[in-house]
Design a protein around this motif. Structure first.
Motif, mmCIF file in Angstrom:
data_model
loop_
_atom_site.group_PDB
_atom_site.id
_atom_site.type_symbol
_atom_site.label_atom_id
_atom_site.label_comp_id
_atom_site.label_asym_id
_atom_site.label_seq_id
_atom_site.Cartn_x
_atom_site.Cartn_y
_atom_site.Cartn_z
ATOM 1 N N ASN A 69 4.644 -34.974 19.045
ATOM 2 C CA ASN A 69 4.186 -33.589 18.895
ATOM 3 C C ASN A 69 4.615 -33.014 17.553
ATOM 4 O OD1 ASN A 69 2.837 -33.429 21.319
ATOM 5 N ND2 ASN A 69 4.597 -32.641 22.432
ATOM 6 N N LYS A 70 5.841 -33.297 17.113
ATOM 7 C CA LYS A 70 6.298 -32.822 15.803
ATOM 8 C C LYS A 70 5.445 -33.412 14.693
ATOM 9 C CE LYS A 70 11.125 -32.096 17.051
ATOM 10 N NZ LYS A 70 12.506 -32.601 16.864
ATOM 11 N N ASP A 71 5.160 -34.712 14.774
ATOM 12 C CA ASP A 71 4.323 -35.359 13.758
ATOM 13 C C ASP A 71 2.921 -34.770 13.746
ATOM 14 O OD1 ASP A 71 6.470 -36.953 13.140
ATOM 15 O OD2 ASP A 71 5.724 -38.708 14.249
ATOM 16 N N GLN A 73 1.992 -31.724 14.742
ATOM 17 C CA GLN A 73 2.032 -30.367 14.211
ATOM 18 C C GLN A 73 2.222 -30.367 12.702
ATOM 19 O OE1 GLN A 73 5.021 -28.325 16.428
ATOM 20 N NE2 GLN A 73 3.714 -28.024 18.220
ATOM 21 N N SER A 74 3.032 -31.271 12.187
ATOM 22 C CA SER A 74 3.226 -31.318 10.734
ATOM 23 C C SER A 74 1.968 -31.818 10.038
ATOM 24 C CB SER A 74 4.421 -32.196 10.384
ATOM 25 O OG SER A 74 4.144 -33.549 10.700
ATOM 26 N N ALA A 76 -1.075 -31.236 11.135
ATOM 27 C CA ALA A 76 -2.093 -30.203 11.269
ATOM 28 C C ALA A 76 -1.768 -28.949 10.462
ATOM 29 C CB ALA A 76 -2.258 -29.830 12.738
ATOM 30 N N SER A 77 -0.550 -28.800 10.002
ATOM 31 C CA SER A 77 -0.172 -27.600 9.266
ATOM 32 C C SER A 77 -0.693 -27.661 7.845
ATOM 33 C CB SER A 77 1.349 -27.440 9.267
ATOM 34 O OG SER A 77 1.930 -28.497 8.527
ATOM 35 N N ILE A 78 -0.718 -26.512 7.199
ATOM 36 C CA ILE A 78 -1.184 -26.419 5.819
ATOM 37 C C ILE A 78 -0.174 -27.121 4.932
ATOM 38 C CG2 ILE A 78 -1.698 -24.822 3.942
ATOM 39 C CD1 ILE A 78 -2.508 -22.803 6.087
ATOM 40 N N PRO A 79 -0.646 -27.981 4.030
ATOM 41 C CA PRO A 79 0.299 -28.725 3.199
ATOM 42 C C PRO A 79 1.020 -27.801 2.225
ATOM 43 C CG PRO A 79 -1.946 -29.183 2.523
ATOM 44 C CD PRO A 79 -2.023 -28.345 3.761
ATOM 45 N N ASP A 80 2.244 -28.115 1.950
ATOM 46 C CA ASP A 80 3.073 -27.359 1.022
ATOM 47 C C ASP A 80 2.773 -27.854 -0.388
ATOM 48 O OD1 ASP A 80 4.991 -25.833 -0.165
ATOM 49 O OD2 ASP A 80 6.707 -26.956 0.640
ATOM 50 N N GLN A 92 -6.553 -33.752 -0.859
ATOM 51 C CA GLN A 92 -7.041 -32.898 0.222
ATOM 52 C C GLN A 92 -8.302 -32.175 -0.247
ATOM 53 O OE1 GLN A 92 -5.893 -32.664 3.327
ATOM 54 N NE2 GLN A 92 -4.427 -34.277 2.835
#
Length: 128
Positions: A69-71, A73-74, A76-80, A92
């Protein structure tokens, strides 16, 4: 308990009182040797492991699920933008703008601009 009493009575009848003492001592020594042996300790440890195995497996599966789940979510999140990208990764895609860019006026038209003006002036206007 009733079965044990029945076995003791049968043994007393078959062996007699004197042989019963010898048989009890022999059985006691045998059981003491079994309980203090390395094989018995291994048996006890294996038995303990088998009893705790379902809990252990559930705990490990839960940890793996949390990591997944952590992987997810990371990913799917907006890249830094400050985080360096790994070598060999794809760039991207950029999102489309909300409004389209202004089109440049091109000179490649079917009829020149001067002919368009003449045609529109020669046509009568319908004001109806």
């Amino acid at each position: 308990m009733p079965e044990l009493i029945f076995i003791v009575i049968i043994a007393l009848l078959i062996l007699g009182p004197k042989d019963m003492q010898k048989a009890g001592k022999t059985i006691g020594k045998f059981l003491r040797d079994v309980v203090t042996s390395d094989g018995w300790k291994l048996f006890q440890q294996t038995s303990r492991d088998l009893r705790t195995l379902p809990n252990k497996l559930m705990r490990e599966a839960n940890e793996e699920l949390n990591q997944f789940n952590k992987d997810l979510q990371s990913a799917a999140s907006i890249p830094d933008p400050t985080r360096p990208t790994p070598a060999g990764s794809r760039p991207q895609p950029q999102p489309y703008a909300a409004t389209p860019p202004a089109k440049a006026v091109s000179e490649n038209r079917i009829a020149p601009a001067s002919q368009d003006k003449q045609e529109s002036e020669s046509e009568p206007q319908n004001n109806a």
